[in-house]
Structure formats: structure tokens, C-alpha cells
Write a protein that holds these residues in place. Structure first.
Motif, PDB file in Angstrom:
ATOM      1  N   THR A  61       3.126  -9.827   1.403  1.00 16.17           N
ATOM      2  CA  THR A  61       4.230  -9.473   0.504  1.00 16.17           C
ATOM      3  C   THR A  61       4.911  -8.206   0.988  1.00 16.17           C
ATOM      4  O   THR A  61       6.136  -8.137   1.100  1.00 16.17           O
ATOM      5  CB  THR A  61       3.704  -9.217  -0.935  1.00 16.17           C
ATOM      6  OG1 THR A  61       2.909 -10.314  -1.351  1.00 16.17           O
ATOM      7  CG2 THR A  61       4.850  -9.013  -1.908  1.00 16.17           C
ATOM      8  N   GLU A  62       4.106  -7.215   1.293  1.00 20.90           N
ATOM      9  CA  GLU A  62       4.618  -5.914   1.729  1.00 20.90           C
ATOM     10  C   GLU A  62       5.394  -6.052   3.049  1.00 20.90           C
ATOM     11  O   GLU A  62       6.509  -5.547   3.180  1.00 20.90           O
ATOM     12  CB  GLU A  62       3.430  -4.965   1.920  1.00 20.90           C
ATOM     13  CG  GLU A  62       3.710  -3.527   1.539  1.00 20.90           C
ATOM     14  CD  GLU A  62       2.453  -2.679   1.637  1.00 20.90           C
ATOM     15  OE1 GLU A  62       2.023  -2.153   0.608  1.00 20.90           O
ATOM     16  OE2 GLU A  62       1.898  -2.542   2.745  1.00 20.90           O
ATOM     17  N   GLU A  63       4.791  -6.760   3.981  1.00 22.16           N
ATOM     18  CA  GLU A  63       5.411  -6.904   5.300  1.00 22.16           C
ATOM     19  C   GLU A  63       6.696  -7.719   5.228  1.00 22.16           C
ATOM     20  O   GLU A  63       7.655  -7.442   5.948  1.00 22.16           O
ATOM     21  CB  GLU A  63       4.407  -7.536   6.278  1.00 22.16           C
ATOM     22  CG  GLU A  63       3.271  -6.575   6.629  1.00 22.16           C
ATOM     23  CD  GLU A  63       2.102  -7.239   7.359  1.00 22.16           C
ATOM     24  OE1 GLU A  63       2.248  -8.392   7.812  1.00 22.16           O
ATOM     25  OE2 GLU A  63       1.029  -6.591   7.453  1.00 22.16           O
ATOM     26  N   ASN A  93      -6.192   6.137   0.461  1.00 19.97           N
ATOM     27  CA  ASN A  93      -5.425   6.842   1.497  1.00 19.97           C
ATOM     28  C   ASN A  93      -4.224   6.047   1.990  1.00 19.97           C
ATOM     29  O   ASN A  93      -3.159   6.608   2.219  1.00 19.97           O
ATOM     30  CB  ASN A  93      -6.313   7.168   2.707  1.00 19.97           C
ATOM     31  CG  ASN A  93      -7.344   8.222   2.382  1.00 19.97           C
ATOM     32  OD1 ASN A  93      -7.186   8.984   1.431  1.00 19.97           O
ATOM     33  ND2 ASN A  93      -8.413   8.248   3.150  1.00 19.97           N
ATOM     34  N   HIS A  94      -4.416   4.752   2.153  1.00 19.34           N
ATOM     35  CA  HIS A  94      -3.321   3.931   2.670  1.00 19.34           C
ATOM     36  C   HIS A  94      -2.122   3.955   1.712  1.00 19.34           C
ATOM     37  O   HIS A  94      -0.982   4.109   2.138  1.00 19.34           O
ATOM     38  CB  HIS A  94      -3.789   2.496   2.901  1.00 19.34           C
ATOM     39  CG  HIS A  94      -2.715   1.602   3.457  1.00 19.34           C
ATOM     40  ND1 HIS A  94      -2.251   1.710   4.747  1.00 19.34           N
ATOM     41  CD2 HIS A  94      -1.976   0.612   2.880  1.00 19.34           C
ATOM     42  CE1 HIS A  94      -1.285   0.823   4.937  1.00 19.34           C
ATOM     43  NE2 HIS A  94      -1.098   0.139   3.819  1.00 19.34           N
ATOM     44  N   ILE A  95      -2.401   3.816   0.443  1.00 17.74           N
ATOM     45  CA  ILE A  95      -1.297   3.828  -0.536  1.00 17.74           C
ATOM     46  C   ILE A  95      -0.642   5.201  -0.579  1.00 17.74           C
ATOM     47  O   ILE A  95       0.581   5.331  -0.500  1.00 17.74           O
ATOM     48  CB  ILE A  95      -1.795   3.416  -1.946  1.00 17.74           C
ATOM     49  CG1 ILE A  95      -2.289   1.968  -1.924  1.00 17.74           C
ATOM     50  CG2 ILE A  95      -0.673   3.582  -2.975  1.00 17.74           C
ATOM     51  CD1 ILE A  95      -2.995   1.522  -3.199  1.00 17.74           C
ATOM     52  N   GLU A 139       0.388   6.015   3.852  1.00 23.15           N
ATOM     53  CA  GLU A 139       1.275   5.078   4.560  1.00 23.15           C
ATOM     54  C   GLU A 139       2.293   4.399   3.640  1.00 23.15           C
ATOM     55  O   GLU A 139       3.479   4.389   3.929  1.00 23.15           O
ATOM     56  CB  GLU A 139       0.462   4.028   5.316  1.00 23.15           C
ATOM     57  CG  GLU A 139       0.105   4.457   6.736  1.00 23.15           C
ATOM     58  CD  GLU A 139      -1.340   4.901   6.839  1.00 23.15           C
ATOM     59  OE1 GLU A 139      -1.616   5.753   7.688  1.00 23.15           O
ATOM     60  OE2 GLU A 139      -2.180   4.393   6.078  1.00 23.15           O
ATOM     61  N   ASP A 140       1.786   3.807   2.557  1.00 24.19           N
ATOM     62  CA  ASP A 140       2.710   3.080   1.680  1.00 24.19           C
ATOM     63  C   ASP A 140       3.771   4.012   1.090  1.00 24.19           C
ATOM     64  O   ASP A 140       4.930   3.639   0.963  1.00 24.19           O
ATOM     65  CB  ASP A 140       1.942   2.372   0.557  1.00 24.19           C
ATOM     66  CG  ASP A 140       1.140   1.175   1.066  1.00 24.19           C
ATOM     67  OD1 ASP A 140       1.379   0.733   2.205  1.00 24.19           O
ATOM     68  OD2 ASP A 140       0.278   0.684   0.316  1.00 24.19           O
ATOM     69  N   MET A 141       3.360   5.217   0.724  1.00 20.65           N
ATOM     70  CA  MET A 141       4.296   6.177   0.130  1.00 20.65           C
ATOM     71  C   MET A 141       5.515   6.438   1.017  1.00 20.65           C
ATOM     72  O   MET A 141       6.571   6.801   0.546  1.00 20.65           O
ATOM     73  CB  MET A 141       3.605   7.509  -0.122  1.00 20.65           C
ATOM     74  CG  MET A 141       3.182   7.825  -1.518  1.00 20.65           C
ATOM     75  SD  MET A 141       3.944   6.931  -2.853  1.00 20.65           S
ATOM     76  CE  MET A 141       2.494   6.669  -3.864  1.00 20.65           C
TER      77      MET A 141
HETATM   78 FE   FE2 Z   1       0.514  -1.128   3.253  1.00 23.69          FE
END
Ligand code: FE2
Length: 135
Positions: free
Chosen positions: A61-63, A116-118, A121-123
Motif C-alpha cells: 500500500t505504502e509503496e 523506528n521505521h515509522i 523513515e515513514d515520517m
Molecule cells: Fe515504510
């Protein structure tokens, strides 16, 4: 290990992704709360499969959104998702073959990685998607 509580500080500003992240947190909490889980147990394998299947769906979904809107750090971000998949496989194998104890290491990794990823990276796509009018 404390619970992962999804709150506004984890919001990436895109409803569907926030919802999926909250579900991942729920799944992780459920997994960590189980006391019937040992290294070679059926429940652990089943719970991990459920989690990784859901993670794959979420990454997709994100990609897809990143691709659709032309997110400049697409390749870099996809790489972090790939690293997660590889690490899970590595940790799962390692534990299945070499350890007898409850997989604290695996749980710690999952917890740390998602948090950490959220947050890191996601931020980074938050402002980008906001600018594109996505919510
Ligand atoms: Fe992600």
C-alpha cells in the motif's frame, strides 16, 4: 516488554497508512503477550506468518502510493522494507535452528523496527503526501 501504543506522534498524515500501522502495533502486542509461544511452536510460526503477511500488504500500500505520487525517496524506502523482510527470515531461521528459549530477540527487533521505521523513515513522506493533498 512494554506495549506499543499508537498515538498521534506516529501519525504520517495518511489515514489508510495510520490505520495499518495501528493494526501492526496491535498484532505485535498480541504476539508479545502470548505465553504459549516457544521457539518451535505452531502458534509462533502462525503468528509470525500472519504478521509478515500483513506487513507485506502494508508495504505494498505504502509503496503504491509513493509510486503513484512520485515520492523522490522511493527506492531508498523500498530498500528498508526489503531489509525488514530479510531480517525476519534471518532471525526466524536462526531461532528455529539454534535456540530453545522464547524469542525475546525477535520480539525486540520487531518492536524496535516498527517504532523506528515509522518515526524515522515513514515520517519523511509525511510532508510530501500532505503537499499532494493526500489524507
Ligand atoms: Fe515504510
Amino acid at each position: 516488554m512494554g506495549k506499543l501504543v499508537w498515538d498521534e506522534s506516529y501519525s504520517v498524515g495518511v489515514n489508510i497508512l495510520d490505520k495499518q500501522h495501528a493494526i501492526v502495533f496491535e498484532m505485535l502486542n498480541n504476539l508479545m503477550e502470548r505465553d504459549d509461544i516457544t521457539v518451535r511452536s505452531e502458534p509462533l510460526t502462525a503468528a509470525l506468518t500472519t504478521l509478515t503477511t500483513y506487513a507485506a500488504k502494508h508495504f505494498k500500500t505504502e509503496e503504491q502510493l509513493m509510486k503513484e505520487y512520485g515520492y523522490p525517496k522511493f527506492n531508498e524506502h523500498v530498500k528498508t522494507h526489503m531489509q525488514f523482510r530479510l531480517k525476519i527470515i534471518e532471525l526466524s531461521n536462526e531461532m528455529l535452528y539454534h535456540k530453545e528459549s522464547v524469542p525475546v530477540e525477535l520480539f525486540a527487533f520487531l518492536r524496535e523496527w516498527w517504532s523506528n521505521h515509522i518515526l524515522q523513515e515513514d515520517m519523511q513522506y509525511k510532508a510530501f503526501f500532505k503537499e499532494k493533498g493526500l489524507e
